[in-house]
Design a protein around this motif. Sequence first.
Motif, mmCIF file in Angstrom:
data_model
loop_
_atom_site.group_PDB
_atom_site.id
_atom_site.type_symbol
_atom_site.label_atom_id
_atom_site.label_comp_id
_atom_site.label_asym_id
_atom_site.label_seq_id
_atom_site.Cartn_x
_atom_site.Cartn_y
_atom_site.Cartn_z
ATOM 1 N N TYR A 16 0.802 -1.219 0.000
ATOM 2 C CA TYR A 16 0.000 0.000 0.000
ATOM 3 C C TYR A 16 0.843 1.281 0.000
ATOM 4 C CZ TYR A 16 -3.904 -3.084 0.907
ATOM 5 O OH TYR A 16 -4.844 -4.067 0.801
ATOM 6 N N VAL B 29 2.053 4.615 5.757
ATOM 7 C CA VAL B 29 1.344 3.342 5.872
ATOM 8 C C VAL B 29 1.874 2.640 7.113
ATOM 9 C CG1 VAL B 29 0.820 1.149 4.744
ATOM 10 C CG2 VAL B 29 1.167 3.194 3.357
ATOM 11 N N VAL C 214 -7.129 0.177 5.522
ATOM 12 C CA VAL C 214 -7.096 0.123 4.061
ATOM 13 C C VAL C 214 -8.392 -0.450 3.486
ATOM 14 C CG1 VAL C 214 -4.592 0.051 3.838
ATOM 15 C CG2 VAL C 214 -5.849 -2.086 4.093
#
Length: 162
Positions: A88, A119, A138
């Motif tokens: 991510y 992240v 997420v």
Amino acid sequence: MRVVNRIDPSLYLQNQQTRGTGSNSLGKDDFLKILMAQIKNQNPLDPMKDKEFISQMTQFSSLEQMTNMSQSFQAFTESQSLPPVIQYSHLIGKEVSYPVYDQETGFVDRIETGMVQSVNQKDGQTHLELGNGGLVGVGEITKVSETDQSIEDAENDVETNG
């Protein structure tokens, strides 16, 4: 004349341990050795039939192909399993939209947006830390878009390089 009725098991066990490759499974080389031994030691009056030989070679070929495919699939799986933080990380600098739920009703109250700063992964969960101080899972993201700043940077790069 002396007759020996007993075989010393320690000699037999020592020979057994040094004989093999240490693996309990048979590989393709072992299969070929067994097949060659079978052909060498077959009864000359009743040789192995062609159909049996072809069948065994087909089985061997199938086994080898499945083994190769399994190894290739394992390598592919290992190459695709990136840690979630890396998976991510491309969202850093992007603007994400996410729902905010009403505490009393549990329904979506509004949709907010924020720029992803980092992240994080904690306790098996991956979260995005936003510029407004928020932390969003997420799985809650409903939209990802370029920020105004990243669009301006891209336009400046085109003007400078173009």
